[in-house]
Design an enzyme around this catalytic site. Structure first.
Site, PDB file in Angstrom:
ATOM      1  N   CYS A   1       0.806  -1.224   0.000  1.00 38.90           N
ATOM      2  CA  CYS A   1       0.000   0.000   0.000  1.00 38.90           C
ATOM      3  C   CYS A   1       0.838   1.272   0.000  1.00 38.90           C
ATOM      4  O   CYS A   1       0.284   2.372  -0.048  1.00 38.90           O
ATOM      5  CB  CYS A   1      -0.942  -0.006   1.188  1.00 38.90           C
ATOM      6  SG  CYS A   1      -2.022  -1.450   1.223  1.00 38.90           S
TER       7      CYS A   1
ATOM      8  N   HIS B   1      -2.332   8.087   6.520  1.00 32.63           N
ATOM      9  CA  HIS B   1      -2.657   6.830   5.843  1.00 32.63           C
ATOM     10  C   HIS B   1      -4.082   6.416   6.212  1.00 32.63           C
ATOM     11  O   HIS B   1      -4.847   5.996   5.349  1.00 32.63           O
ATOM     12  CB  HIS B   1      -1.653   5.762   6.250  1.00 32.63           C
ATOM     13  CG  HIS B   1      -1.759   4.501   5.451  1.00 32.63           C
ATOM     14  ND1 HIS B   1      -1.661   4.475   4.077  1.00 32.63           N
ATOM     15  CD2 HIS B   1      -1.962   3.201   5.839  1.00 32.63           C
ATOM     16  CE1 HIS B   1      -1.795   3.236   3.644  1.00 32.63           C
ATOM     17  NE2 HIS B   1      -1.986   2.447   4.681  1.00 32.63           N
TER      18      HIS B   1
ATOM     19  N   GLU C   1      -0.796   4.826  13.985  1.00 34.93           N
ATOM     20  CA  GLU C   1      -0.427   6.037  13.257  1.00 34.93           C
ATOM     21  C   GLU C   1      -0.727   7.280  14.088  1.00 34.93           C
ATOM     22  O   GLU C   1       0.099   8.207  14.154  1.00 34.93           O
ATOM     23  CB  GLU C   1      -1.174   6.111  11.924  1.00 34.93           C
ATOM     24  CG  GLU C   1      -0.791   7.342  11.107  1.00 34.93           C
ATOM     25  CD  GLU C   1      -1.467   7.419   9.755  1.00 34.93           C
ATOM     26  OE1 GLU C   1      -1.005   8.216   8.912  1.00 34.93           O
ATOM     27  OE2 GLU C   1      -2.462   6.686   9.534  1.00 34.93           O
TER      28      GLU C   1
ATOM     29  N   LYS D   1      -9.399   8.396   2.666  1.00 30.84           N
ATOM     30  CA  LYS D   1      -9.936   7.054   2.421  1.00 30.84           C
ATOM     31  C   LYS D   1     -11.393   6.930   2.844  1.00 30.84           C
ATOM     32  O   LYS D   1     -12.089   6.010   2.423  1.00 30.84           O
ATOM     33  CB  LYS D   1      -9.082   5.999   3.130  1.00 30.84           C
ATOM     34  CG  LYS D   1      -7.697   5.810   2.524  1.00 30.84           C
ATOM     35  CD  LYS D   1      -6.927   4.702   3.226  1.00 30.84           C
ATOM     36  CE  LYS D   1      -5.575   4.455   2.577  1.00 30.84           C
ATOM     37  NZ  LYS D   1      -4.623   5.569   2.810  1.00 30.84           N
TER      38      LYS D   1
ATOM     39  N   HIS E   1      -9.682   2.518  -0.042  1.00 30.65           N
ATOM     40  CA  HIS E   1      -8.248   2.233  -0.003  1.00 30.65           C
ATOM     41  C   HIS E   1      -7.853   1.571  -1.322  1.00 30.65           C
ATOM     42  O   HIS E   1      -8.197   0.417  -1.578  1.00 30.65           O
ATOM     43  CB  HIS E   1      -7.965   1.301   1.169  1.00 30.65           C
ATOM     44  CG  HIS E   1      -6.516   1.109   1.487  1.00 30.65           C
ATOM     45  ND1 HIS E   1      -5.503   1.518   0.651  1.00 30.65           N
ATOM     46  CD2 HIS E   1      -5.903   0.552   2.571  1.00 30.65           C
ATOM     47  CE1 HIS E   1      -4.337   1.217   1.189  1.00 30.65           C
ATOM     48  NE2 HIS E   1      -4.554   0.641   2.357  1.00 30.65           N
TER      49      HIS E   1
ATOM     50  N   PHE F   1       1.516  -3.483   3.893  1.00 30.98           N
ATOM     51  CA  PHE F   1       1.863  -4.827   4.334  1.00 30.98           C
ATOM     52  C   PHE F   1       3.353  -5.065   4.081  1.00 30.98           C
ATOM     53  O   PHE F   1       3.915  -4.599   3.094  1.00 30.98           O
ATOM     54  CB  PHE F   1       1.057  -5.871   3.576  1.00 30.98           C
ATOM     55  CG  PHE F   1      -0.380  -5.993   4.014  1.00 30.98           C
ATOM     56  CD1 PHE F   1      -0.878  -5.311   5.112  1.00 30.98           C
ATOM     57  CD2 PHE F   1      -1.261  -6.817   3.316  1.00 30.98           C
ATOM     58  CE1 PHE F   1      -2.196  -5.435   5.509  1.00 30.98           C
ATOM     59  CE2 PHE F   1      -2.593  -6.948   3.694  1.00 30.98           C
ATOM     60  CZ  PHE F   1      -3.054  -6.252   4.794  1.00 30.98           C
TER      61      PHE F   1
END
Length: 407
Positions: free
Chosen positions: A162, A302, A313, A331, A336, A395
Protein backbone atom coordinates in the site's frame (compact mmCIF):
# COMPACT_ATOMS: atom_id res chain seq x y z
CA UNK A 1 26.56 20.24 -5.81
CA UNK A 2 23.56 21.11 -3.67
CA UNK A 3 20.42 19.04 -4.15
CA UNK A 4 18.01 20.69 -6.58
CA UNK A 5 14.45 21.52 -5.58
CA UNK A 6 11.95 19.11 -7.12
CA UNK A 7 8.73 20.56 -8.51
CA UNK A 8 5.34 18.89 -9.00
CA UNK A 9 4.35 20.37 -12.34
CA UNK A 10 1.39 18.24 -13.37
CA UNK A 11 -1.28 15.97 -11.92
CA UNK A 12 -3.56 13.33 -13.45
CA UNK A 13 -6.12 11.43 -11.38
CA UNK A 14 -8.89 8.88 -11.80
CA UNK A 15 -10.64 7.98 -8.55
CA UNK A 16 -14.07 6.88 -7.32
CA UNK A 17 -14.82 10.57 -6.67
CA UNK A 18 -14.43 11.45 -10.33
CA UNK A 19 -12.46 11.29 -13.56
CA UNK A 20 -9.86 14.03 -13.46
CA UNK A 21 -8.16 16.19 -10.86
CA UNK A 22 -10.97 18.72 -10.49
CA UNK A 23 -13.71 16.11 -10.12
CA UNK A 24 -11.68 14.16 -7.56
CA UNK A 25 -10.85 17.29 -5.58
CA UNK A 26 -14.48 18.41 -5.48
CA UNK A 27 -15.59 14.96 -4.38
CA UNK A 28 -13.01 14.78 -1.62
CA UNK A 29 -13.95 18.26 -0.37
CA UNK A 30 -17.61 17.21 -0.36
CA UNK A 31 -16.69 14.51 2.16
CA UNK A 32 -19.21 11.90 1.08
CA UNK A 33 -18.23 8.25 0.72
CA UNK A 34 -18.22 6.67 -2.72
CA UNK A 35 -18.65 3.10 -1.39
CA UNK A 36 -21.52 1.14 -2.91
CA UNK A 37 -22.71 -2.43 -3.41
CA UNK A 38 -21.25 -4.08 -6.51
CA UNK A 39 -23.09 -6.64 -8.64
CA UNK A 40 -19.76 -8.26 -9.43
CA UNK A 41 -19.35 -9.08 -5.72
CA UNK A 42 -22.86 -10.42 -5.12
CA UNK A 43 -22.96 -13.34 -2.69
CA UNK A 44 -19.59 -12.62 -1.09
CA UNK A 45 -19.16 -11.84 2.62
CA UNK A 46 -18.25 -8.28 1.61
CA UNK A 47 -20.15 -7.14 -1.47
CA UNK A 48 -19.24 -3.46 -1.73
CA UNK A 49 -16.28 -1.31 -2.78
CA UNK A 50 -15.36 2.11 -4.17
CA UNK A 51 -15.34 2.04 -7.98
CA UNK A 52 -14.58 4.64 -10.62
CA UNK A 53 -17.52 6.38 -12.28
CA UNK A 54 -18.12 4.77 -15.65
CA UNK A 55 -15.94 5.94 -18.48
CA UNK A 56 -15.17 4.27 -21.79
CA UNK A 57 -11.50 3.27 -21.82
CA UNK A 58 -11.81 2.14 -25.45
CA UNK A 59 -12.97 5.61 -26.44
CA UNK A 60 -10.11 7.27 -24.55
CA UNK A 61 -7.31 4.86 -25.51
CA UNK A 62 -8.59 3.30 -28.69
CA UNK A 63 -10.25 -0.09 -28.85
CA UNK A 64 -7.12 -2.10 -29.76
CA UNK A 65 -5.01 -0.54 -27.01
CA UNK A 66 -7.71 -0.94 -24.38
CA UNK A 67 -8.21 -4.59 -25.40
CA UNK A 68 -4.59 -5.55 -24.79
CA UNK A 69 -4.26 -3.77 -21.41
CA UNK A 70 -5.41 -4.79 -17.97
CA UNK A 71 -7.55 -2.16 -16.26
CA UNK A 72 -4.67 -1.13 -13.99
CA UNK A 73 -2.53 -0.24 -17.01
CA UNK A 74 -5.43 1.49 -18.74
CA UNK A 75 -5.89 3.80 -15.75
CA UNK A 76 -2.17 4.53 -15.51
CA UNK A 77 -1.93 5.56 -19.16
CA UNK A 78 -4.99 7.82 -18.97
CA UNK A 79 -3.72 9.48 -15.79
CA UNK A 80 -0.23 9.96 -17.25
CA UNK A 81 -1.55 11.66 -20.38
CA UNK A 82 -3.69 13.98 -18.26
CA UNK A 83 -0.75 14.83 -16.01
CA UNK A 84 1.43 15.73 -18.98
CA UNK A 85 -1.26 18.04 -20.33
CA UNK A 86 -1.48 19.68 -16.92
CA UNK A 87 2.30 20.13 -16.87
CA UNK A 88 2.18 21.60 -20.39
CA UNK A 89 4.70 19.08 -21.64
CA UNK A 90 4.49 17.76 -25.19
CA UNK A 91 6.07 14.33 -25.79
CA UNK A 92 6.44 15.25 -29.47
CA UNK A 93 8.95 17.94 -28.58
CA UNK A 94 11.04 16.49 -25.75
CA UNK A 95 14.17 14.36 -25.63
CA UNK A 96 12.60 11.06 -24.59
CA UNK A 97 15.94 9.68 -23.38
CA UNK A 98 15.80 12.23 -20.53
CA UNK A 99 12.28 11.25 -19.41
CA UNK A 100 11.75 8.47 -16.86
CA UNK A 101 8.70 6.56 -15.65
CA UNK A 102 8.18 5.09 -12.18
CA UNK A 103 4.76 3.59 -11.46
CA UNK A 104 3.79 1.71 -8.30
CA UNK A 105 1.26 -1.12 -8.11
CA UNK A 106 0.52 -3.27 -5.07
CA UNK A 107 -1.50 -6.19 -6.49
CA UNK A 108 -1.37 -5.80 -10.25
CA UNK A 109 -3.51 -7.16 -13.03
CA UNK A 110 -6.21 -8.78 -10.89
CA UNK A 111 -8.96 -8.48 -13.50
CA UNK A 112 -6.85 -10.25 -16.11
CA UNK A 113 -5.65 -12.96 -13.72
CA UNK A 114 -9.20 -13.83 -12.68
CA UNK A 115 -10.77 -13.58 -16.13
CA UNK A 116 -8.10 -15.67 -17.85
CA UNK A 117 -8.01 -18.18 -15.00
CA UNK A 118 -11.74 -18.78 -15.42
CA UNK A 119 -11.30 -19.22 -19.16
CA UNK A 120 -8.62 -21.86 -18.63
CA UNK A 121 -10.71 -23.87 -16.18
CA UNK A 122 -14.03 -23.51 -18.00
CA UNK A 123 -13.02 -23.66 -21.68
CA UNK A 124 -9.45 -24.96 -21.85
CA UNK A 125 -6.06 -23.50 -22.86
CA UNK A 126 -7.10 -22.38 -26.35
CA UNK A 127 -9.31 -19.68 -24.84
CA UNK A 128 -6.48 -18.11 -22.85
CA UNK A 129 -5.29 -14.86 -24.39
CA UNK A 130 -1.85 -14.91 -26.04
CA UNK A 131 -1.43 -11.45 -24.46
CA UNK A 132 -1.74 -12.84 -20.92
CA UNK A 133 1.91 -12.48 -19.91
CA UNK A 134 2.42 -8.98 -21.33
CA UNK A 135 -0.77 -7.90 -19.55
CA UNK A 136 0.03 -9.16 -16.06
CA UNK A 137 3.69 -8.31 -15.52
CA UNK A 138 4.32 -5.99 -12.55
CA UNK A 139 6.28 -3.65 -14.80
CA UNK A 140 3.50 -3.42 -17.39
CA UNK A 141 1.86 -0.16 -16.19
CA UNK A 142 5.24 1.62 -16.23
CA UNK A 143 6.12 0.13 -19.61
CA UNK A 144 2.77 1.11 -21.12
CA UNK A 145 3.06 4.67 -19.82
CA UNK A 146 6.51 4.87 -21.40
CA UNK A 147 5.13 3.48 -24.66
CA UNK A 148 2.24 5.94 -24.66
CA UNK A 149 4.43 8.96 -23.98
CA UNK A 150 7.70 8.17 -25.71
CA UNK A 151 9.61 8.22 -22.42
CA UNK A 152 12.87 6.38 -23.15
CA UNK A 153 14.76 6.96 -19.92
CA UNK A 154 14.60 4.57 -16.95
CA UNK A 155 11.23 2.80 -16.66
CA UNK A 156 10.63 1.21 -13.27
CA UNK A 157 7.91 -0.50 -11.23
CA UNK A 158 7.70 -0.28 -7.45
CA UNK A 159 5.97 -2.83 -5.27
CA UNK A 160 5.78 -1.95 -1.57
CA UNK A 161 2.16 -2.97 -1.05
CA UNK A 162 0.00 0.00 0.00
CA UNK A 163 3.04 2.30 -0.08
CA UNK A 164 3.86 1.49 -3.72
CA UNK A 165 2.66 4.78 -5.19
CA UNK A 166 4.58 6.79 -2.60
CA UNK A 167 7.72 4.69 -3.11
CA UNK A 168 7.49 5.44 -6.83
CA UNK A 169 7.59 9.15 -6.06
CA UNK A 170 10.69 8.70 -3.88
CA UNK A 171 12.51 6.86 -6.68
CA UNK A 172 11.40 9.49 -9.19
CA UNK A 173 12.85 12.21 -6.98
CA UNK A 174 16.16 10.33 -6.87
CA UNK A 175 16.28 10.07 -10.68
CA UNK A 176 15.98 13.84 -10.86
CA UNK A 177 18.41 14.73 -8.09
CA UNK A 178 21.01 12.38 -9.59
CA UNK A 179 20.37 14.09 -12.95
CA UNK A 180 19.66 10.80 -14.72
CA UNK A 181 16.39 12.37 -15.90
CA UNK A 182 14.97 15.83 -16.55
CA UNK A 183 11.33 14.76 -16.25
CA UNK A 184 9.82 11.79 -14.43
CA UNK A 185 6.26 10.53 -14.84
CA UNK A 186 5.44 8.88 -11.53
CA UNK A 187 2.58 7.66 -9.37
CA UNK A 188 0.52 4.56 -8.76
CA UNK A 189 -2.33 2.51 -10.15
CA UNK A 190 -4.58 -0.25 -8.85
CA UNK A 191 -7.74 -1.91 -10.15
CA UNK A 192 -8.50 -5.03 -8.15
CA UNK A 193 -12.14 -4.74 -7.06
CA UNK A 194 -12.50 -8.40 -7.99
CA UNK A 195 -14.15 -11.36 -6.23
CA UNK A 196 -10.88 -13.11 -5.39
CA UNK A 197 -9.09 -10.04 -4.01
CA UNK A 198 -12.14 -8.93 -2.00
CA UNK A 199 -12.51 -12.43 -0.60
CA UNK A 200 -8.84 -12.62 0.35
CA UNK A 201 -8.97 -9.29 2.18
CA UNK A 202 -12.22 -10.29 3.89
CA UNK A 203 -10.69 -13.59 5.03
CA UNK A 204 -7.79 -11.60 6.43
CA UNK A 205 -10.22 -9.52 8.48
CA UNK A 206 -9.04 -6.25 6.91
CA UNK A 207 -12.35 -5.10 5.38
CA UNK A 208 -15.36 -3.41 6.89
CA UNK A 209 -18.40 -5.69 6.93
CA UNK A 210 -21.09 -2.99 6.88
CA UNK A 211 -22.87 -4.55 3.90
CA UNK A 212 -26.17 -3.05 5.06
CA UNK A 213 -24.79 0.50 4.79
CA UNK A 214 -21.65 0.68 2.62
CA UNK A 215 -21.62 4.49 2.52
CA UNK A 216 -20.78 4.61 6.24
CA UNK A 217 -18.25 1.77 6.19
CA UNK A 218 -14.98 3.68 5.72
CA UNK A 219 -14.57 5.88 8.79
CA UNK A 220 -10.91 6.61 9.55
CA UNK A 221 -10.12 7.38 13.20
CA UNK A 222 -13.78 6.92 14.18
CA UNK A 223 -14.58 4.98 17.33
CA UNK A 224 -16.86 2.61 15.37
CA UNK A 225 -14.46 1.78 12.53
CA UNK A 226 -14.25 -1.90 11.63
CA UNK A 227 -12.01 -2.12 8.56
CA UNK A 228 -11.26 -0.49 5.24
CA UNK A 229 -13.18 -0.39 1.96
CA UNK A 230 -11.34 -1.47 -1.17
CA UNK A 231 -11.10 1.07 -3.96
CA UNK A 232 -9.55 1.50 -7.39
CA UNK A 233 -7.66 4.51 -8.69
CA UNK A 234 -4.69 5.90 -10.56
CA UNK A 235 -2.75 9.07 -9.89
CA UNK A 236 0.26 10.41 -11.76
CA UNK A 237 2.51 13.31 -10.82
CA UNK A 238 4.97 14.97 -13.17
CA UNK A 239 8.21 15.82 -11.38
CA UNK A 240 10.94 18.11 -12.68
CA UNK A 241 13.79 20.11 -11.22
CA UNK A 242 12.33 23.44 -10.14
CA UNK A 243 14.86 25.52 -12.03
CA UNK A 244 13.94 23.73 -15.26
CA UNK A 245 10.27 24.41 -14.64
CA UNK A 246 10.90 28.09 -14.06
CA UNK A 247 13.08 28.27 -17.15
CA UNK A 248 10.23 27.04 -19.36
CA UNK A 249 7.78 29.50 -17.76
CA UNK A 250 5.60 27.00 -15.89
CA UNK A 251 4.65 27.50 -12.24
CA UNK A 252 4.83 24.36 -10.05
CA UNK A 253 1.82 23.25 -8.06
CA UNK A 254 4.12 22.42 -5.12
CA UNK A 255 7.63 21.29 -4.24
CA UNK A 256 8.58 17.80 -3.08
CA UNK A 257 11.11 18.69 -0.38
CA UNK A 258 11.61 15.52 1.66
CA UNK A 259 11.16 11.75 1.72
CA UNK A 260 11.42 9.14 4.45
CA UNK A 261 11.33 5.40 3.71
CA UNK A 262 11.67 2.69 6.36
CA UNK A 263 10.67 -0.91 7.09
CA UNK A 264 9.28 -2.24 10.37
CA UNK A 265 10.78 -5.73 10.01
CA UNK A 266 8.17 -6.77 12.54
CA UNK A 267 5.20 -8.65 10.98
CA UNK A 268 3.83 -9.45 7.49
CA UNK A 269 0.62 -7.42 7.93
CA UNK A 270 0.67 -5.71 11.33
CA UNK A 271 2.52 -2.44 12.03
CA UNK A 272 4.99 -2.26 14.88
CA UNK A 273 2.80 -1.58 17.95
CA UNK A 274 4.99 1.35 19.01
CA UNK A 275 5.09 2.80 15.50
CA UNK A 276 8.85 2.43 15.36
CA UNK A 277 9.15 2.39 11.58
CA UNK A 278 6.49 5.08 11.10
CA UNK A 279 8.26 7.43 13.52
CA UNK A 280 11.59 6.90 11.78
CA UNK A 281 10.00 7.65 8.40
CA UNK A 282 8.38 10.84 9.71
CA UNK A 283 11.61 12.09 11.26
CA UNK A 284 13.63 11.16 8.18
CA UNK A 285 11.25 13.08 5.90
CA UNK A 286 11.43 16.15 8.13
CA UNK A 287 15.23 16.02 8.27
CA UNK A 288 15.48 15.46 4.53
CA UNK A 289 13.24 18.46 3.95
CA UNK A 290 15.11 20.67 6.40
CA UNK A 291 11.89 21.24 8.33
CA UNK A 292 11.06 21.20 12.00
CA UNK A 293 7.97 19.49 13.34
CA UNK A 294 6.26 22.84 13.96
CA UNK A 295 6.61 23.74 10.27
CA UNK A 296 4.02 21.12 9.29
CA UNK A 297 0.54 22.55 8.90
CA UNK A 298 -1.27 19.49 7.59
CA UNK A 299 -0.95 15.70 7.41
CA UNK A 300 -2.77 13.52 4.91
CA UNK A 301 -2.71 10.40 7.08
CA UNK A 302 -2.66 6.83 5.84
CA UNK A 303 -5.81 6.42 7.96
CA UNK A 304 -7.14 3.12 6.70
CA UNK A 305 -10.17 2.86 9.04
CA UNK A 306 -8.79 -0.31 10.67
CA UNK A 307 -8.63 -0.54 14.44
CA UNK A 308 -4.89 -1.09 14.90
CA UNK A 309 -3.42 0.89 12.01
CA UNK A 310 -5.26 4.10 12.84
CA UNK A 311 -4.31 3.85 16.49
CA UNK A 312 -0.61 3.26 15.85
CA UNK A 313 -0.43 6.04 13.26
CA UNK A 314 -2.28 8.49 15.52
CA UNK A 315 -0.05 7.85 18.50
CA UNK A 316 3.04 8.30 16.37
CA UNK A 317 1.77 11.56 14.91
CA UNK A 318 0.99 12.79 18.40
CA UNK A 319 4.56 12.08 19.49
CA UNK A 320 6.31 13.58 16.44
CA UNK A 321 3.95 16.54 15.80
CA UNK A 322 2.75 17.68 19.24
CA UNK A 323 1.61 21.08 17.90
CA UNK A 324 -1.47 19.34 16.43
CA UNK A 325 -1.57 20.20 12.72
CA UNK A 326 -4.76 19.47 10.79
CA UNK A 327 -5.04 15.76 9.98
CA UNK A 328 -7.29 14.16 7.39
CA UNK A 329 -7.70 10.78 5.72
CA UNK A 330 -9.31 10.81 2.30
CA UNK A 331 -9.94 7.05 2.42
CA UNK A 332 -13.29 7.84 4.01
CA UNK A 333 -14.37 9.16 0.60
CA UNK A 334 -12.25 7.17 -1.85
CA UNK A 335 -11.66 3.88 -0.07
CA UNK A 336 -8.25 2.23 0.00
CA UNK A 337 -6.75 1.81 -3.47
CA UNK A 338 -3.75 -0.19 -2.21
CA UNK A 339 -0.76 0.45 -4.51
CA UNK A 340 -2.31 3.64 -5.92
CA UNK A 341 -3.28 5.25 -2.64
CA UNK A 342 0.14 6.77 -1.86
CA UNK A 343 0.13 8.61 -5.19
CA UNK A 344 -3.51 9.66 -4.85
CA UNK A 345 -2.90 11.09 -1.39
CA UNK A 346 0.34 12.78 -2.46
CA UNK A 347 -1.62 14.54 -5.21
CA UNK A 348 -4.34 15.55 -2.75
CA UNK A 349 -1.70 16.91 -0.37
CA UNK A 350 -0.35 19.03 -3.22
CA UNK A 351 -3.87 20.32 -3.85
CA UNK A 352 -4.33 21.17 -0.16
CA UNK A 353 -1.21 23.33 -0.30
CA UNK A 354 -2.25 24.91 -3.57
CA UNK A 355 -5.83 25.72 -2.55
CA UNK A 356 -5.31 26.31 1.21
CA UNK A 357 -7.98 23.72 2.01
CA UNK A 358 -7.84 20.57 4.11
CA UNK A 359 -10.52 18.00 3.13
CA UNK A 360 -12.75 16.42 5.79
CA UNK A 361 -12.75 12.79 6.91
CA UNK A 362 -15.95 11.11 5.74
CA UNK A 363 -18.09 9.40 8.40
CA UNK A 364 -16.07 10.75 11.34
CA UNK A 365 -18.86 10.95 13.92
CA UNK A 366 -17.24 10.06 17.25
CA UNK A 367 -13.43 10.17 17.17
CA UNK A 368 -11.68 7.29 18.88
CA UNK A 369 -10.91 8.50 22.43
CA UNK A 370 -7.43 6.99 22.05
CA UNK A 371 -6.76 9.30 19.10
CA UNK A 372 -5.66 12.77 20.16
CA UNK A 373 -5.31 14.48 16.80
CA UNK A 374 -6.68 17.67 15.26
CA UNK A 375 -8.96 15.76 12.89
CA UNK A 376 -10.91 17.52 10.15
CA UNK A 377 -14.58 16.49 10.10
CA UNK A 378 -17.83 17.56 8.46
CA UNK A 379 -16.42 20.26 6.17
CA UNK A 380 -13.12 21.39 4.67
CA UNK A 381 -10.94 23.68 6.77
CA UNK A 382 -9.51 26.81 5.19
CA UNK A 383 -5.87 26.89 6.21
CA UNK A 384 -2.80 28.37 4.55
CA UNK A 385 -0.44 25.40 4.41
CA UNK A 386 3.22 26.04 3.73
CA UNK A 387 4.34 22.46 4.42
CA UNK A 388 2.46 19.17 4.63
CA UNK A 389 3.13 15.46 4.96
CA UNK A 390 1.57 12.51 3.15
CA UNK A 391 1.81 9.15 4.94
CA UNK A 392 1.72 5.73 3.27
CA UNK A 393 2.17 2.38 5.02
CA UNK A 394 1.90 -1.12 3.59
CA UNK A 395 1.86 -4.83 4.33
CA UNK A 396 5.39 -6.04 4.88
CA UNK A 397 6.10 -3.10 7.17
CA UNK A 398 6.78 -0.60 4.36
CA UNK A 399 6.57 3.03 5.49
CA UNK A 400 6.90 6.11 3.28
CA UNK A 401 6.40 9.75 4.27
CA UNK A 402 6.52 12.52 1.66
CA UNK A 403 7.01 16.19 2.58
CA UNK A 404 5.63 18.89 0.28
CA UNK A 405 6.04 22.67 0.44
CA UNK A 406 4.45 25.61 -1.30
CA UNK A 407 6.51 26.78 -4.30
Amino acid sequence: MSRPDIAVTGLGMLTPAGIGVEATWEGVLDGKSTAATSEQLAGLPVDFCCSLPHFDTAEVLGRRTAHRLDRSSQLAVVAARAALRDARLDPDTWDGTRVGVVIGCGVGAAHTWETQGRRLHEFGPRRVSPLLLPMIGPSTPAGEVALATGARGPSLATGTACASGATAIVIARDLLTSRQCDVVITGGTEACNTPLILTGLAQLGALSTRCDDPATASRPFDQARDGFVLGEAAAVLILERAQDTIARGHRPRALLVGCGSTTDAYHPTTPHPEGRGIKHALLTALTDAGLGASDIGHVNAHGTSTRLNDTVEARTLQAVLPHRPYVTSTKGVLGHSLGATGAVEAALTVLSIQHSLVPPIANLEIPDPNVDLNLVANAPVEQHVEAALSNSFGFGGHNVVLAFHSP
